[in-house]
Design an enzyme around this catalytic site. Structure first.
Site, PDB file in Angstrom:
ATOM      1  N   GLY A  12      38.098  33.675  33.269  1.00  0.00           N
ATOM      2  CA  GLY A  12      37.879  34.535  32.108  1.00  0.00           C
ATOM      3  C   GLY A  12      37.892  36.004  32.487  1.00  0.00           C
ATOM      4  N   ALA A  13      38.892  36.391  33.292  1.00  0.00           N
ATOM      5  CA  ALA A  13      38.867  37.726  33.909  1.00  0.00           C
ATOM      6  C   ALA A  13      39.818  38.716  33.254  1.00  0.00           C
ATOM      7  CB  ALA A  13      39.199  37.603  35.394  1.00  0.00           C
ATOM      8  N   SER A  14      40.315  38.421  32.076  1.00  0.00           N
ATOM      9  CA  SER A  14      41.272  39.331  31.451  1.00  0.00           C
ATOM     10  C   SER A  14      40.592  40.504  30.750  1.00  0.00           C
ATOM     11  CB  SER A  14      42.164  38.580  30.454  1.00  0.00           C
ATOM     12  OG  SER A  14      41.398  38.070  29.383  1.00  0.00           O
ATOM     13  N   ARG A  15      39.269  40.442  30.585  1.00  0.00           N
ATOM     14  CA  ARG A  15      38.571  41.521  29.873  1.00  0.00           C
ATOM     15  C   ARG A  15      37.078  41.443  30.158  1.00  0.00           C
ATOM     16  NH1 ARG A  15      39.675  38.883  23.872  1.00  0.00           N
ATOM     17  NH2 ARG A  15      38.706  36.868  24.289  1.00  0.00           N
ATOM     18  N   VAL A  64      40.043  26.375  31.594  1.00  0.00           N
ATOM     19  CA  VAL A  64      39.071  25.776  32.517  1.00  0.00           C
ATOM     20  C   VAL A  64      38.479  24.485  31.972  1.00  0.00           C
ATOM     21  CG1 VAL A  64      38.491  27.988  33.580  1.00  0.00           C
ATOM     22  CG2 VAL A  64      37.147  27.182  31.617  1.00  0.00           C
ATOM     23  N   ASN A  90      32.975  32.716  35.079  1.00  0.00           N
ATOM     24  CA  ASN A  90      32.617  33.670  34.034  1.00  0.00           C
ATOM     25  C   ASN A  90      33.151  33.249  32.664  1.00  0.00           C
ATOM     26  OD1 ASN A  90      32.043  36.543  32.948  1.00  0.00           O
ATOM     27  ND2 ASN A  90      34.247  36.303  32.636  1.00  0.00           N
ATOM     28  N   TYR A 161      24.287  28.674  22.537  1.00  0.00           N
ATOM     29  CA  TYR A 161      24.704  29.455  23.702  1.00  0.00           C
ATOM     30  C   TYR A 161      23.658  29.383  24.814  1.00  0.00           C
ATOM     31  CZ  TYR A 161      25.967  33.564  26.495  1.00  0.00           C
ATOM     32  OH  TYR A 161      26.294  34.403  27.528  1.00  0.00           O
ATOM     33  N   LYS A 165      23.794  27.646  28.672  1.00  0.00           N
ATOM     34  CA  LYS A 165      23.603  28.468  29.867  1.00  0.00           C
ATOM     35  C   LYS A 165      22.456  27.930  30.731  1.00  0.00           C
ATOM     36  CE  LYS A 165      26.822  31.657  29.468  1.00  0.00           C
ATOM     37  NZ  LYS A 165      27.909  31.773  30.463  1.00  0.00           N
TER      38      LYS A 165
END
Length: 255
Positions: A12-15, A64, A90, A161, A165
């Protein structure tokens, strides 16, 4: 930080937080795999930013939640780069931190929990499952899972959520127990409300202010704050730290 030439996968590293983590690892000399789900342009922009700073990175698409896609990505990484040293889980199911639109305890459905479970827990499980054989073979590795300080201080009860977590923290500690014998550390980072990100964009100013007022450092977390803690946990300085959850929220949660 002794991360030169380490192979780091950030999901999830594009933003947002993921992009900040990827860039910070790259500044410390790591080769970063920028994993993303859909937005190729954003992921390639992160890679371009890293390369402009003199770093090394590549964008790789994989959902993922799909173990076949994850296995394929890991095979590509290891074939091309020779191994995997660090994974940062992430990626998450889409979520908006808006107290006005959240579902209350009497409105929420089990399907809402399942959606968050799939992104936050199942996705991390798949990445860990695929990375473990390589880390075990080299008797070294770092797994870092991004959770939330809401698990300790549900200042707003985002039921689905926060519950997912907390489950991810449970996975973190169980993996730490079993993988320590192979030189692999497994830790979690629990950010406070991080601004600006897509998830926090709809958080009203009065809510942000109330959190700031409760926070000893009198500000919200930034993506760079979270990135610094991830790099620390991946470094040799944290080689004897495992099974821990590091709150990065300016002191809002103290344990």
């Amino acid at each position: 930080m002794n991360l030169k030439d380490k192979i780091v996968v950030v999901t999830g590293a594009s933003r947002g937080i993921g992009a900040a983590i990827a860039k910070t690892f790259a500044t410390e000399g790591a080769f970063v795999v920028v994993n993303y789900l859909k937005n190729t342009a954003l992921a390639e922009k992160v890679v371009s930013d890293i390369e402009a700073m003199g770093g090394q990175a590549v964008a790789m698409q994989a959902d993922v939640q799909d173990i076949q896609q994850v296995d394929h990505m890991m095979t590509e990484i290891t074939d091309a780069l020779g191994g995997i040293d660090v994974v940062v889980n992430n990626a998450l199911s889409h979520y908006t931190f808006n107290p006005k639109t959240r579902k209350t305890a009497w409105e929420i459905e089990w399907q809402d929990f399942e959606q968050q479970w799939e992104g936050n827990v199942h996705g991390a499980f798949n990445i860990c499952k695929a990375a473990m054989p390589y880390m075990k073979a080299q008797m070294a590795g770092r797994i870092i899972n991004v959770v939330s300080n809401l698990i300790d201080f549900p200042v707003v009860p985002y039921h689905d959520y926060s519950t997912s977590k907390m489950a991810l923290l449970g996975l973190t500690r169980n993996l730490a127990k079993e993988l320590g014998a192979f030189g692999i550390t497994v830790n979690a980072i629990a950010p406070g409300l991080t601004y600006p990100t897509d998830s926090s964009s709809e958080t009203q100013e009065n809510v942000r202010k109330s959190i700031i007022d409760l926070t000893p450092m009198h500000r919200l977390a930034t993506p760079d704050d979270i990135a610094g803690s991830a790099v620390f946990l991946a470094s040799d300085w944290a080689s004897f730290i495992t099974g821990q959850c590091l709150n990065v929220d300016g002191g809002l949660v103290m344990k």
